[in-house]
Design an enzyme around this catalytic site. Structure first.
Site, PDB file in Angstrom:
ATOM      1  N   GLN A  17       0.777  -1.248   0.000  1.00 31.28           N
ATOM      2  CA  GLN A  17       0.000   0.000   0.000  1.00 31.28           C
ATOM      3  C   GLN A  17       0.810   1.300   0.000  1.00 31.28           C
ATOM      4  OE1 GLN A  17      -3.414   2.350   2.603  1.00 31.28           O
ATOM      5  NE2 GLN A  17      -2.968   0.279   3.174  1.00 31.28           N
ATOM      6  N   GLU A 139       1.433  -1.210   8.126  1.00 30.50           N
ATOM      7  CA  GLU A 139       0.628  -0.080   8.593  1.00 30.50           C
ATOM      8  C   GLU A 139       0.513   0.052  10.121  1.00 30.50           C
ATOM      9  OE1 GLU A 139      -1.440   2.420   6.945  1.00 30.50           O
ATOM     10  OE2 GLU A 139      -1.629   3.026   9.010  1.00 30.50           O
ATOM     11  N   ASP A 168       0.632   3.843   5.874  1.00 34.58           N
ATOM     12  CA  ASP A 168       0.874   3.493   4.470  1.00 34.58           C
ATOM     13  C   ASP A 168       0.519   4.649   3.534  1.00 34.58           C
ATOM     14  OD1 ASP A 168       1.903   0.982   4.820  1.00 34.58           O
ATOM     15  OD2 ASP A 168      -0.004  -0.035   4.666  1.00 34.58           O
ATOM     16  N   GLY A 247      -7.686  20.510  18.769  1.00 38.42           N
ATOM     17  CA  GLY A 247      -7.311  21.920  18.835  1.00 38.42           C
ATOM     18  C   GLY A 247      -7.766  22.565  20.125  1.00 38.42           C
ATOM     19  N   GLY A 248      -7.755  23.856  20.152  1.00 41.69           N
ATOM     20  CA  GLY A 248      -8.136  24.579  21.348  1.00 41.69           C
ATOM     21  C   GLY A 248      -9.652  24.728  21.489  1.00 41.69           C
TER      22      GLY A 248
HETATM   23  N1  COA Z   1      11.460 -10.628  -9.211  1.00 38.52           N
HETATM   24  C1  COA Z   1      12.119 -11.438  -8.359  1.00 38.52           C
HETATM   25  N2  COA Z   1      12.144 -11.245  -7.028  1.00 38.52           N
HETATM   26  C2  COA Z   1      11.454 -10.175  -6.527  1.00 38.52           C
HETATM   27  C3  COA Z   1      10.733  -9.291  -7.383  1.00 38.52           C
HETATM   28  C4  COA Z   1      10.755  -9.559  -8.768  1.00 38.52           C
HETATM   29  N3  COA Z   1      10.116  -8.774  -9.638  1.00 38.52           N
HETATM   30  N4  COA Z   1      10.164  -8.335  -6.605  1.00 38.52           N
HETATM   31  C5  COA Z   1      10.503  -8.613  -5.336  1.00 38.52           C
HETATM   32  N5  COA Z   1      11.271  -9.725  -5.288  1.00 38.52           N
HETATM   33  C6  COA Z   1      11.869 -10.359  -4.109  1.00 38.52           C
HETATM   34  C7  COA Z   1      12.886  -9.472  -3.455  1.00 38.52           C
HETATM   35  O1  COA Z   1      14.096  -9.477  -4.192  1.00 38.52           O
HETATM   36  C8  COA Z   1      12.983 -10.097  -2.073  1.00 38.52           C
HETATM   37  O2  COA Z   1      13.862 -11.204  -2.135  1.00 38.52           O
HETATM   38  P1  COA Z   1      15.060 -11.411  -1.071  1.00 38.52           P
HETATM   39  O3  COA Z   1      14.473 -11.236   0.285  1.00 38.52           O
HETATM   40  O4  COA Z   1      15.483 -12.809  -1.394  1.00 38.52           O
HETATM   41  O5  COA Z   1      16.101 -10.407  -1.357  1.00 38.52           O
HETATM   42  C9  COA Z   1      11.593 -10.650  -1.840  1.00 38.52           C
HETATM   43  O6  COA Z   1      10.902 -10.517  -3.090  1.00 38.52           O
HETATM   44  C10 COA Z   1      10.806 -10.044  -0.706  1.00 38.52           C
HETATM   45  O7  COA Z   1      10.786  -8.633  -0.703  1.00 38.52           O
HETATM   46  P2  COA Z   1      10.206  -7.828   0.578  1.00 38.52           P
HETATM   47  O8  COA Z   1      10.055  -6.412   0.211  1.00 38.52           O
HETATM   48  O9  COA Z   1      11.082  -8.073   1.779  1.00 38.52           O
HETATM   49  O10 COA Z   1       8.755  -8.464   0.769  1.00 38.52           O
HETATM   50  P3  COA Z   1       8.032  -9.090   2.054  1.00 38.52           P
HETATM   51  O11 COA Z   1       6.720  -9.587   1.554  1.00 38.52           O
HETATM   52  O12 COA Z   1       8.894 -10.083   2.743  1.00 38.52           O
HETATM   53  O13 COA Z   1       7.813  -7.856   3.049  1.00 38.52           O
HETATM   54  C11 COA Z   1       7.038  -5.639   3.628  1.00 38.52           C
HETATM   55  C12 COA Z   1       6.780  -6.924   2.808  1.00 38.52           C
HETATM   56  C13 COA Z   1       5.979  -4.638   3.215  1.00 38.52           C
HETATM   57  C14 COA Z   1       6.936  -5.955   5.118  1.00 38.52           C
HETATM   58  C15 COA Z   1       8.447  -5.093   3.306  1.00 38.52           C
HETATM   59  O14 COA Z   1       8.548  -4.939   1.912  1.00 38.52           O
HETATM   60  C16 COA Z   1       8.754  -3.784   3.990  1.00 38.52           C
HETATM   61  O15 COA Z   1       9.065  -3.719   5.175  1.00 38.52           O
HETATM   62  N6  COA Z   1       8.724  -2.681   3.205  1.00 38.52           N
HETATM   63  C17 COA Z   1       9.105  -1.359   3.686  1.00 38.52           C
HETATM   64  C18 COA Z   1       8.053  -0.737   4.547  1.00 38.52           C
HETATM   65  C19 COA Z   1       6.721  -0.658   3.868  1.00 38.52           C
HETATM   66  O16 COA Z   1       6.549  -0.045   2.854  1.00 38.52           O
HETATM   67  N7  COA Z   1       5.735  -1.253   4.535  1.00 38.52           N
HETATM   68  C20 COA Z   1       4.341  -1.060   4.209  1.00 38.52           C
HETATM   69  C21 COA Z   1       3.904  -1.833   3.084  1.00 38.52           C
HETATM   70  S1  COA Z   1       2.225  -1.364   2.795  1.00 38.52           S
END
Ligand code: COA
Length: 425
Positions: A17, A139, A168, A247-248
C-alpha cells in the site's frame, strides 16, 4: 490542458500500500508509471482479500490506477539487464521493499546513481537509521511506533489503531512530496538525489499536536482534555483523549436521532468560543450566555462533559443531517459521522472526481478513490489498474526501443517469467 507531471517517467518498484499510494498519486498527475512486478504473481495485493475469484482484488485495483505493468524476474541476469535499461530512461525509481532487498538485487543507490546520475531514487522503509532500521513494517506497526496508537482511543481502554491508513497512505503522500521536490531541485541542479521516508517519522509528523502536548504537560494539566474536567490526574505521557478535539476548541461526538439502531447516527460538535451564544440559543440554554459559570471558555473547561451531555439532549432530537443543517445556519462547526456506504453513494464526491467508477475488463465496474488534490489547469483522470504484465511488450518496444530479436532474447531467457517464448506463440 496538459497534465502536471506529463513527461516524467517513474520506475515503480512498489508493492502493497505505502509505495503504490505514492506512485498512483504521481500517475494521476500524468506521470508515466511503469510498475515492475514479479512474473506469475505480481504485487501480492492482487491476490489478497479477493471478493471475486481469480480477479485482481480491490486492494490492488484501488492503489494502482493509471499505471502500466511489466513483469520482470529481477533475480534473472537478463531481468537485471532489462532493469538497467529502464533505470536509464526513467526519471524516478520508487520502491518500498524490505530493508536491504534492493541492495541484494544489485541495485544499491550508488549503482542506480551510476547508471543514471539524473535519476531520483525514492524509498519508504519502516524506520530510519537506528536500532530498528532492518525491521519490516506494516501499517499498524507504524501507527504504534509513530505515536498514533498511544494517543488514540479512550483513557480507560488500550491503545487503538485508526481506520485512516496514516502509516501506508500517509507515507505514500510524504514520499510523493519528496519526489516532486527532488524533481524541482533537479531542474536547476541537473542532478538526481536519494529521497527516503521512514514510516515511523511520517506518522509522528501527522501526530505533531501530541508531541506539542507532551511538552505542554511539563507546565501543568492539559485543560482542554476532558480528563481535566473529570478531575482525573495526568501521567507523564500524553494520554488517550477519546473524541476530544485536538485543537483549542472543545469538541465531542454526540448521539443523534436513531442512534439506537444506526451505528453512525452521530455528529461531531465543536463548541467554538466565538459562536458560544449561538450554541446556547440552539439548545435552549440562553442563560448560559451571561452566566459567569459558562460565559467564558475557561469557565466551561471543567464542565465540558456536562455541557456536551446537555447538547446531546438536543442532538438526539434531530437526525445527523438535520442537526448539520441547523447548526450550519448558525456557523457552528460540526460534521455528521458519514459511513463508508454514505460516502460511496455521495453524489457530490462523484461530481468532483473524489470517488470514481471505472470499468475493469475482468471485474466490471468498481468504485475507487480519485485524486483528492485538484489543480485548476492540470486535470487528473482515473484509469483502471493494469492486468499483470499487460504492458510488458509495449514497454520493451516503445519505452526501451527493442526490436523483435531483442524482445525474443528476453522472453527466451525467462526474465519475463510466465511469458511464453515467441517461437512457441
Ligand atoms: N522478481 C524477483 N524477485 C522479486 C521481485 C521480482 N520482480 N520483486 C521482489 N522480489 C523479491 C525481493 O528481491 C525479495 O527477495 P530477497 O528477500 O530474497 O532479497 C523478496 O521478493 C521479498 O521482498 P520484501 O520487500 O522483503 O517483501 P516481504 O513480503 O517479505 O515484506 C514488507 C513486505 C511490506 C513488510 C516489506 O517490503 C517492507 O518492510 N517494506 C518497507 C516498509 C513498507 O513499505 N511497509 C508497508 C507496506 S504497505
Amino acid at each position: 490542458m496538459s497534465k502536471a507531471l506529463e513527461g516524467v517517467r517513474i520506475l515503480d518498484f512498489t508493492h502493497v500500500q505505502s509505495g503504490p499510494t505514492c506512485t498512483q498519486l504521481l500517475a494521476w498527475f500524468g506521470a508515466d508509471v511503469v510498475k515492475v512486478e514479479r512474473p506469475g504473481v505480481g504485487d501480492i495485493t492482487r491476490g489478497q482479500l479477493r471478493d471475486v475469484p481469480n480477479v485482481d482484488s480491490l486492494y490492488f485495483t484501488m492503489l494502482n490506477s493509471n499505471k502500466r505493468s511489466i513483469t520482470i524476474d529481477t533475480k534473472n541476469p537478463k531481468g537485471k539487464e532489462l532493469l538497467e535499461g529502464l533505470i536509464k530512461v526513467c526519471d524516478v525509481l520508487v520502491e518500498n521493499f524490505g530493508p536491504g532487498v534492493l541492495d541484494r538485487m544489485g541495485f544499491s543507490w550508488e549503482r542506480v546513481h551510476q547508471i543514471n546520475p539524473k535519476i531520483i531514487m525514492a524509498s519508504i522503509k519502516g524506520f530510519g537509521p537506528g536500532p530498528y532500521e532492518d525491521c519490516k513494517v506494516y501499517e499498524n506497526v507504524a501507527q504504534c511506533t509513530g505515536g498514533s496508537a498511544s494517543t488514540t482511543g479512550f483513557r480507560e481502554g488500550p491503545p487503538l489503531v485508526t481506520g485512516a491508513q496514516i502509516g501506508d497512505s500517509g507515507n505514500g503522500l510524504h514520499l510523493a512530496l519528496g519526489i516532486v521536490t527532488a524533481l524541482y531541485h533537479r531542474t536547476h541542479s541537473g542532478k538526481g538525489q536519494r529521497v527516503t521516508v521512514a514510516m515511523q517519522d511520517g506518522v509522528l509528523n501527522l501526530c505533531r499536536v501530541k508531541l506539542r502536548d507532551q511538552q505542554r504537560l511539563k507546565h501543568g494539566p492539559l485543560k482542554e482534555y476532558s480528563q481535566y474536567g473529570e478531575g482525573a490526574p495526568f501521567g507523564d505521557a500524553v494520554p488517550r483523549a477519546g473524541n476530544d478535539s485536538g485543537g483549542g476548541q472543545p469538541g465531542w461526538i454526540l448521539k443523534c436521532k436513531g442512534w439506537e439502531n444506526d451505528p453512525d447516527a452521530y455528529i461531531y460538535f465543536i463548541t467554538q468560543a466565538p459562536v458560544w451564544d449561538k450554541v446556547c440559543k440552539v439548545i435552549g440554554e440562553e442563560g448560559w450566555i451571561t452566566d459567569p459559570g459558562y460565559a467564558t471558555p475557561e469557565a466551561r473547561l471543567p464542565k465540558l462533559k456536562a455541557i456536551f451531555a446537555r447538547i446531546e439532549q438536543w442532538t438526539t432530537t434531530k437526525t445527523k443531517f438535520e442537526a448539520m443543517d441547523i447548526l450550519n445556519e448558525y456557523d457552528i462547526p460540526c460534521g455528521p459521522i458519514l459511513s463508508m456506504k454514505e460516502l460511496a453513494e455521495d453524489q457530490s464526491l462523484r461530481k468532483t472526481g473524489t470517488v470514481v467508477e471505472v470499468e475493469h475488463p475482468k471485474r466490471g465496474k468498481y468504485l475507487t478513490v480519485g485524486n483528492p488534490i485538484k489543480l485548476s489547469d492540470s486535470p487528473s483522470d482515473v484509469k483502471r489498474s493494469p492486468l499483470l504484465g499487460e504492458h510488458t511488450d509495449e514497454i520493451l518496444t516503445k519505452v526501451l526501443g527493442y526490436d523483435d530479436k531483442k524482445v525474443r532474447e528476453f522472453k527466451d531467457s525467462g526474465a519475463l517469467g510466465g511469458a511464453k517464448p515467441m517461437a512457441a506463440e
